[in-house]
Scaffold this motif. Sequence first.
Motif, PDB file in Angstrom:
ATOM      1  N   UNK A 169       0.864  -1.072  -0.055  1.00 30.48           N
ATOM      2  CA  UNK A 169      -0.139   0.107   0.107  1.00 30.48           C
ATOM      3  C   UNK A 169       0.823   1.220   0.061  1.00 30.48           C
ATOM      4  N   UNK A 170       1.855   1.217   0.981  1.00 27.41           N
ATOM      5  CA  UNK A 170       2.556   2.536   1.055  1.00 27.41           C
ATOM      6  C   UNK A 170       1.807   3.884   1.496  1.00 27.41           C
ATOM      7  N   UNK A 171       2.752   4.921   1.237  1.00 31.08           N
ATOM      8  CA  UNK A 171       1.972   6.160   1.307  1.00 31.08           C
ATOM      9  C   UNK A 171       0.950   6.378   0.249  1.00 31.08           C
ATOM     10  N   UNK A 172       0.114   7.503   0.679  1.00 29.21           N
ATOM     11  CA  UNK A 172      -1.159   7.690  -0.360  1.00 29.21           C
ATOM     12  C   UNK A 172      -0.692   8.842  -0.870  1.00 29.21           C
ATOM     13  N   UNK A 173      -0.729   8.970  -2.266  1.00 32.10           N
ATOM     14  CA  UNK A 173      -0.426  10.385  -2.922  1.00 32.10           C
ATOM     15  C   UNK A 173      -1.746  11.189  -2.980  1.00 32.10           C
ATOM     16  N   UNK A 174      -1.687  12.239  -2.989  1.00 30.46           N
ATOM     17  CA  UNK A 174      -2.754  13.417  -2.882  1.00 30.46           C
ATOM     18  C   UNK A 174      -3.715  13.097  -4.160  1.00 30.46           C
ATOM     19  N   UNK A 175      -3.070  12.745  -5.146  1.00 31.61           N
ATOM     20  CA  UNK A 175      -3.894  12.373  -6.445  1.00 31.61           C
ATOM     21  C   UNK A 175      -4.697  11.117  -6.397  1.00 31.61           C
ATOM     22  N   UNK A 176      -4.336  10.269  -5.613  1.00 29.16           N
ATOM     23  CA  UNK A 176      -4.973   8.968  -5.552  1.00 29.16           C
ATOM     24  C   UNK A 176      -6.169   9.451  -4.353  1.00 29.16           C
ATOM     25  N   UNK A 177      -6.384  10.399  -3.820  1.00 28.48           N
ATOM     26  CA  UNK A 177      -7.425  10.597  -2.939  1.00 28.48           C
ATOM     27  C   UNK A 177      -8.675  11.164  -3.407  1.00 28.48           C
ATOM     28  N   UNK A 178      -9.777  10.204  -3.188  1.00 23.66           N
ATOM     29  CA  UNK A 178     -11.048  10.589  -3.971  1.00 23.66           C
ATOM     30  C   UNK A 178     -12.074  11.419  -3.195  1.00 23.66           C
ATOM     31  N   UNK A 179     -11.920  11.651  -1.727  1.00 21.96           N
ATOM     32  CA  UNK A 179     -12.516  12.652  -1.038  1.00 21.96           C
ATOM     33  C   UNK A 179     -12.570  12.155   0.361  1.00 21.96           C
ATOM     34  N   UNK A 180     -13.499  12.706   1.254  1.00 18.57           N
ATOM     35  CA  UNK A 180     -13.513  12.386   2.622  1.00 18.57           C
ATOM     36  C   UNK A 180     -14.868  11.879   2.867  1.00 18.57           C
ATOM     37  N   UNK A 181     -14.874  10.732   3.673  1.00 18.76           N
ATOM     38  CA  UNK A 181     -15.868   9.818   3.939  1.00 18.76           C
ATOM     39  C   UNK A 181     -16.647  10.894   4.976  1.00 18.76           C
ATOM     40  N   UNK A 182     -18.108  10.937   4.751  1.00 19.19           N
ATOM     41  CA  UNK A 182     -18.811  11.643   5.833  1.00 19.19           C
ATOM     42  C   UNK A 182     -20.120  11.104   6.290  1.00 19.19           C
ATOM     43  N   UNK A 183     -20.612  10.082   5.441  1.00 21.88           N
ATOM     44  CA  UNK A 183     -21.761   9.555   5.744  1.00 21.88           C
ATOM     45  C   UNK A 183     -21.748   8.051   5.637  1.00 21.88           C
ATOM     46  N   UNK A 184     -22.295   7.424   6.666  1.00 19.72           N
ATOM     47  CA  UNK A 184     -22.666   5.813   6.317  1.00 19.72           C
ATOM     48  C   UNK A 184     -24.030   5.519   5.948  1.00 19.72           C
ATOM     49  N   UNK A 185     -24.324   5.351   4.901  1.00 15.46           N
ATOM     50  CA  UNK A 185     -25.767   5.026   4.338  1.00 15.46           C
ATOM     51  C   UNK A 185     -26.243   3.927   4.613  1.00 15.46           C
ATOM     52  N   UNK A 186     -25.614   2.867   4.707  1.00 15.84           N
ATOM     53  CA  UNK A 186     -26.236   1.313   4.779  1.00 15.84           C
ATOM     54  C   UNK A 186     -25.327   0.591   5.711  1.00 15.84           C
ATOM     55  N   UNK A 187     -25.815  -0.206   6.506  1.00 12.52           N
ATOM     56  CA  UNK A 187     -27.223  -0.611   6.934  1.00 12.52           C
ATOM     57  C   UNK A 187     -27.506   0.340   7.671  1.00 12.52           C
ATOM     58  N   UNK A 188     -28.883   0.488   8.066  1.00 17.51           N
ATOM     59  CA  UNK A 188     -29.599   1.387   8.677  1.00 17.51           C
ATOM     60  C   UNK A 188     -29.086   1.246  10.176  1.00 17.51           C
ATOM     61  N   UNK A 189     -28.693   0.189  10.782  1.00 14.29           N
ATOM     62  CA  UNK A 189     -28.245   0.090  11.983  1.00 14.29           C
ATOM     63  C   UNK A 189     -26.757   0.918  12.367  1.00 14.29           C
ATOM     64  N   UNK A 190     -26.119   1.120  11.091  1.00 15.22           N
ATOM     65  CA  UNK A 190     -24.688   1.906  11.211  1.00 15.22           C
ATOM     66  C   UNK A 190     -25.006   3.173  10.684  1.00 15.22           C
ATOM     67  N   UNK A 191     -26.131   3.630  10.144  1.00  9.49           N
ATOM     68  CA  UNK A 191     -26.306   5.051   9.634  1.00  9.49           C
ATOM     69  C   UNK A 191     -25.957   6.192  10.238  1.00  9.49           C
ATOM     70  N   UNK A 192     -25.214   7.096   9.908  1.00  9.89           N
ATOM     71  CA  UNK A 192     -25.028   8.550  10.385  1.00  9.89           C
ATOM     72  C   UNK A 192     -23.781   9.072   9.740  1.00  9.89           C
ATOM     73  N   UNK A 193     -23.630  10.388  10.524  1.00  8.82           N
ATOM     74  CA  UNK A 193     -22.568  10.948  10.009  1.00  8.82           C
ATOM     75  C   UNK A 193     -21.251  10.487  10.797  1.00  8.82           C
ATOM     76  N   UNK A 194     -20.126  10.744  10.000  1.00 11.61           N
ATOM     77  CA  UNK A 194     -19.014   9.913  10.410  1.00 11.61           C
ATOM     78  C   UNK A 194     -18.140  11.148  11.066  1.00 11.61           C
ATOM     79  N   UNK A 195     -17.532  10.753  12.356  1.00  6.72           N
ATOM     80  CA  UNK A 195     -16.785  11.850  12.866  1.00  6.72           C
ATOM     81  C   UNK A 195     -15.481  11.827  12.496  1.00  6.72           C
TER      82      UNK A 195
END
Length: 195
Positions: A169-195
């Motif tokens: 895996x190594x270090x992650x290059x900025x160009x490989x970053x897709x974005x920031x995880x901000x919400x779990x949508x499924x399943x409903x038991x885990x649904x919510x915003x990520x801190x």
Amino acid sequence: MAKSDINEKRLERARQEARQRKIRSTISWVVEIVAALVLAAFFALAFCYNVPLQDASMSPTMEAGDRVLINRLAYRVGSVKHGDLIAYRDSDSTDGQIHVKRVIGLPGETVQIRGGLISINDETYIEDKQFASIVNAGVAERPISLKSREYFVLGDNRNDSEDSRFATVGNIDVDDIVGRVWFVGKPFSHMGFVE
């Protein structure tokens, strides 16, 4: 002019004004719907990249099979910070598999894992959450100096995660970053915003 003619003209004018109000109301309604659809499309394209987690490397924060929403604009207007959960591709191709990990080291920092603890620039890194002591430091047993576009990431399941500690895996290059995880949508038991 007869009184009945005047009343007839007033009645006709009232009908015409009512038709115009109805047309204006319909046009306004159509414009509002189109605007809402355009905003929804923009929101979906900009923020809501939907990704399923493939493994348990982020347990207990998230589990394999959880579907997360990724804010793809977060790092175009802001910067990556310690503790952010990022989604990144495992290769330079746009169709590479997407992984989710927690950012530990930022560009220009030196990361090392000693005695199960993370140190950044020779100072113990204190996290907001409690994670297991790291058993296998991997390549981070020795200091890793991050270049200007590199990030060091770890899975929250510290002893069962393939992350920056491993050469695969190594270090992650900025160009490989897709974005920031901000919400779990499924399943409903885990649904919510990520801190």
